[in-house]
Design a protein around this motif. Structure first.
Motif, PDB file in Angstrom:
ATOM      1  N   TYR A  18       0.836  -1.204   0.000  1.00 47.23           N
ATOM      2  CA  TYR A  18       0.000   0.000   0.000  1.00 47.23           C
ATOM      3  C   TYR A  18       0.871   1.254   0.000  1.00 47.23           C
ATOM      4  O   TYR A  18       0.553   2.245  -0.650  1.00 47.23           O
ATOM      5  CB  TYR A  18      -0.956  -0.009   1.205  1.00 47.23           C
ATOM      6  CG  TYR A  18      -2.170  -0.874   0.967  1.00 47.23           C
ATOM      7  CD1 TYR A  18      -2.079  -2.258   1.056  1.00 47.23           C
ATOM      8  CD2 TYR A  18      -3.397  -0.320   0.615  1.00 47.23           C
ATOM      9  CE1 TYR A  18      -3.174  -3.069   0.814  1.00 47.23           C
ATOM     10  CE2 TYR A  18      -4.507  -1.122   0.372  1.00 47.23           C
ATOM     11  CZ  TYR A  18      -4.383  -2.493   0.479  1.00 47.23           C
ATOM     12  OH  TYR A  18      -5.474  -3.271   0.214  1.00 47.23           O
ATOM     13  N   LEU A  20       3.936   1.649  -1.261  1.00 47.36           N
ATOM     14  CA  LEU A  20       4.546   1.889  -2.573  1.00 47.36           C
ATOM     15  C   LEU A  20       3.525   2.467  -3.547  1.00 47.36           C
ATOM     16  O   LEU A  20       3.815   3.423  -4.266  1.00 47.36           O
ATOM     17  CB  LEU A  20       5.104   0.590  -3.161  1.00 47.36           C
ATOM     18  CG  LEU A  20       5.565   0.818  -4.598  1.00 47.36           C
ATOM     19  CD1 LEU A  20       7.018   1.198  -4.657  1.00 47.36           C
ATOM     20  CD2 LEU A  20       5.238  -0.329  -5.508  1.00 47.36           C
ATOM     21  N   ALA A  21       2.308   1.903  -3.533  1.00 48.41           N
ATOM     22  CA  ALA A  21       1.269   2.410  -4.443  1.00 48.41           C
ATOM     23  C   ALA A  21       0.997   3.882  -4.143  1.00 48.41           C
ATOM     24  O   ALA A  21       0.927   4.709  -5.062  1.00 48.41           O
ATOM     25  CB  ALA A  21      -0.007   1.584  -4.286  1.00 48.41           C
ATOM     26  N   VAL A  24       4.027   6.076  -5.386  1.00 43.60           N
ATOM     27  CA  VAL A  24       4.082   6.261  -6.844  1.00 43.60           C
ATOM     28  C   VAL A  24       2.975   7.205  -7.299  1.00 43.60           C
ATOM     29  O   VAL A  24       3.207   8.149  -8.059  1.00 43.60           O
ATOM     30  CB  VAL A  24       3.956   4.898  -7.564  1.00 43.60           C
ATOM     31  CG1 VAL A  24       3.761   5.091  -9.058  1.00 43.60           C
ATOM     32  CG2 VAL A  24       5.188   4.052  -7.301  1.00 43.60           C
ATOM     33  N   MET A  25       1.743   6.983  -6.799  1.00 41.25           N
ATOM     34  CA  MET A  25       0.612   7.770  -7.295  1.00 41.25           C
ATOM     35  C   MET A  25       0.687   9.223  -6.829  1.00 41.25           C
ATOM     36  O   MET A  25       0.447  10.138  -7.611  1.00 41.25           O
ATOM     37  CB  MET A  25      -0.705   7.110  -6.884  1.00 41.25           C
ATOM     38  CG  MET A  25      -0.963   5.827  -7.683  1.00 41.25           C
ATOM     39  SD  MET A  25      -2.287   4.801  -7.042  1.00 41.25           S
ATOM     40  CE  MET A  25      -3.721   5.712  -7.587  1.00 41.25           C
ATOM     41  N   VAL A  26       1.036   9.434  -5.549  1.00 38.48           N
ATOM     42  CA  VAL A  26       1.147  10.818  -5.064  1.00 38.48           C
ATOM     43  C   VAL A  26       2.332  11.502  -5.737  1.00 38.48           C
ATOM     44  O   VAL A  26       2.250  12.660  -6.156  1.00 38.48           O
ATOM     45  CB  VAL A  26       1.273  10.848  -3.525  1.00 38.48           C
ATOM     46  CG1 VAL A  26       1.579  12.250  -3.037  1.00 38.48           C
ATOM     47  CG2 VAL A  26      -0.018  10.352  -2.892  1.00 38.48           C
ATOM     48  N   LEU A  28       3.620  10.976  -8.717  1.00 41.69           N
ATOM     49  CA  LEU A  28       3.271  11.345 -10.095  1.00 41.69           C
ATOM     50  C   LEU A  28       2.385  12.580 -10.117  1.00 41.69           C
ATOM     51  O   LEU A  28       2.575  13.472 -10.944  1.00 41.69           O
ATOM     52  CB  LEU A  28       2.518  10.195 -10.756  1.00 41.69           C
ATOM     53  CG  LEU A  28       3.296   9.362 -11.755  1.00 41.69           C
ATOM     54  CD1 LEU A  28       2.489   8.149 -12.172  1.00 41.69           C
ATOM     55  CD2 LEU A  28       3.669  10.190 -12.977  1.00 41.69           C
ATOM     56  N   LEU A  29       1.417  12.611  -9.196  1.00 40.04           N
ATOM     57  CA  LEU A  29       0.490  13.753  -9.150  1.00 40.04           C
ATOM     58  C   LEU A  29       1.247  15.038  -8.835  1.00 40.04           C
ATOM     59  O   LEU A  29       1.061  16.067  -9.499  1.00 40.04           O
ATOM     60  CB  LEU A  29      -0.596  13.494  -8.104  1.00 40.04           C
ATOM     61  CG  LEU A  29      -1.644  14.594  -7.954  1.00 40.04           C
ATOM     62  CD1 LEU A  29      -2.482  14.707  -9.211  1.00 40.04           C
ATOM     63  CD2 LEU A  29      -2.531  14.341  -6.750  1.00 40.04           C
ATOM     64  N   THR A  32       3.348  16.142 -11.738  1.00 37.78           N
ATOM     65  CA  THR A  32       2.491  16.677 -12.794  1.00 37.78           C
ATOM     66  C   THR A  32       2.068  18.105 -12.471  1.00 37.78           C
ATOM     67  O   THR A  32       2.141  18.991 -13.325  1.00 37.78           O
ATOM     68  CB  THR A  32       1.252  15.782 -12.949  1.00 37.78           C
ATOM     69  OG1 THR A  32       1.690  14.466 -13.287  1.00 37.78           O
ATOM     70  CG2 THR A  32       0.322  16.297 -14.027  1.00 37.78           C
ATOM     71  N   LEU A  33       1.622  18.324 -11.228  1.00 37.03           N
ATOM     72  CA  LEU A  33       1.169  19.661 -10.838  1.00 37.03           C
ATOM     73  C   LEU A  33       2.314  20.664 -10.928  1.00 37.03           C
ATOM     74  O   LEU A  33       2.137  21.782 -11.395  1.00 37.03           O
ATOM     75  CB  LEU A  33       0.592  19.629  -9.420  1.00 37.03           C
ATOM     76  CG  LEU A  33      -0.785  18.960  -9.301  1.00 37.03           C
ATOM     77  CD1 LEU A  33      -1.191  18.841  -7.844  1.00 37.03           C
ATOM     78  CD2 LEU A  33      -1.837  19.749 -10.066  1.00 37.03           C
ATOM     79  N   ALA A  35       4.955  20.500 -12.904  1.00 34.92           N
ATOM     80  CA  ALA A  35       5.249  20.774 -14.317  1.00 34.92           C
ATOM     81  C   ALA A  35       4.227  21.741 -14.891  1.00 34.92           C
ATOM     82  O   ALA A  35       4.567  22.659 -15.639  1.00 34.92           O
ATOM     83  CB  ALA A  35       5.260  19.457 -15.097  1.00 34.92           C
ATOM     84  N   LEU A  36       2.952  21.524 -14.528  1.00 35.50           N
ATOM     85  CA  LEU A  36       1.881  22.388 -15.049  1.00 35.50           C
ATOM     86  C   LEU A  36       2.069  23.826 -14.556  1.00 35.50           C
ATOM     87  O   LEU A  36       2.015  24.770 -15.349  1.00 35.50           O
ATOM     88  CB  LEU A  36       0.523  21.833 -14.609  1.00 35.50           C
ATOM     89  CG  LEU A  36      -0.711  22.596 -15.074  1.00 35.50           C
ATOM     90  CD1 LEU A  36      -0.790  22.647 -16.590  1.00 35.50           C
ATOM     91  CD2 LEU A  36      -1.986  21.955 -14.518  1.00 35.50           C
TER      92      LEU A  36
END
Lengths: 72, 239
Positions: A18, A20-21, A24-26, A28-29, A32-33, A35-36
């Motif tokens: 749990y 690791l998941a 990775v997901m946080v 990436l988010l 992304t934010l 970079a935006l």
């Protein structure tokens, strides 16, 4: 509560899955934010440094008929 | 479809959709985590390790779902020169790679206590590892060219060639002997898994899908802004 965290003796396997998941997901988010935001700031700075070509053209187009009217 | 190809229209549309997908992601993942960790029973054979399934299986589904979507976008990009299709594949790749990584590592963490091994070179595990390398290869290839258009074209070809791996992953458990169990949810004759475990699985899968849509929309917005910056710099340089 302790029993919940112990996961029937499999705490290391269950919680690292749990964890690791989530990582990775946080991650990436957040990337992304970032970079935006960064791209939007750069674009604003670029647009601020010089007036966009299209608007200049449009102003020119709007100005010329008025000039013609003035001449007429 | 071409109505959505206009980047300006896409920016407006995605701004309207984003709050909903972000909200759905948060709600689905909170509910999903609650029923996966607390609200569902432990397995009579596997004990609490069965809870790894609620991460592992949705991540595996997503790794394939994202890849198929990217390959469809690649085809649209190659055939119709659809500007958003190329950007979509580029935006989705890191998310797909992330889900594949989650699938591989949680599979390993589940295999260690239940199979007695972290890794075997069997058909299912190897083909998913290849999928992971396809994602990484695509990301490297797209960024390897000075001309972004040549990069996306090369990447699109790789995506279309790599699609042969998708059915291999899906049917690997039927075609070859493997430690991995065969499909128990998406199969002919309905799922063979009990409702108390199927519900958390599906809620987590929906949560992952909502997360994917949210992050891809954000990444697409960033890509479009990036393209605008590139064109502005180019016109500036050319005077």
């Amino acid at each position: 509560m302790a029993e919940f965290f112990a996961m029937g003796g499999y705490a290391a396997y269950v919680w690292s899955s749990y964890g690791l998941a989530a990582l990775v997901m946080v991650g990436l988010l957040v990337a992304t934010l970032k970079a935006l935001r960064g791209a939007e700031t750069t674009l604003k700075a670029l647009e601020g440094s010089r007036p966009p070509r299209r608007r200049r053209a449009r102003n020119g187009a709007a100005a010329s008929p008025a000039a013609e009217v003035g001449e007429g | 479809m071409h109505r959505f190809a206009n980047p300006a229209r896409f920016q407006r549309l995605s701004a309207a959709i984003l709050p909903w997908t972000a909200g759905a992601t948060v709600i689905l993942l909170i509910v999903g985590l609650y029923i996966s960790l607390i609200g569902s029973p432990r397995d009579y054979q596997q004990g609490d390790t069965v809870r790894i399934m609620y991460i592992h299986v949705p991540a595996a589904w997503m790794s394939l779902f994202v890849y198929v979507n990217m390959a469809i976008a690649a085809a649209c990009g190659l055939v119709w020169k659809h500007p958003l299709a190329d950007l979509f594949a580029k935006a989705a790749a890191p998310v797909g790679a992330g889900f594949t990584l989650i699938c591989l590592v949680t599979g390993s963490l589940w295999g260690a206590p239940m199979w007695g091994t972290w890794w075997v070179w069997d058909a299912r595990l190897t083909s998913v590892l290849i999928l992971f390398f396809l994602y990484l290869g695509y990301m490297a290839l797209v960024n390897a060219f000075d001309d972004p258009q040549r990069g996306t074209r090369a990447g699109n070809v790789l995506l279309l060639v790599g699609i042969v791996n998708v059915p291999i992953i899906k049917f690997s458990v039927d075609w070859w002997n493997t430690l991995h169990q065969p499909a128990s949810v998406i199969r002919m004759g309905g799922p063979t898994i009990d409702g108390s475990m199927l519900v958390p699985l599906l809620v987590m899968a929906l949560g992952f899908t909502a997360y994917f849509i949210t992050v891809v929309l954000l990444r697409l917005r960033a890509e479009i802004v990036q393209r605008k910056i590139q064109t502005m710099r180019l016109t500036e340089a050319q005077g």
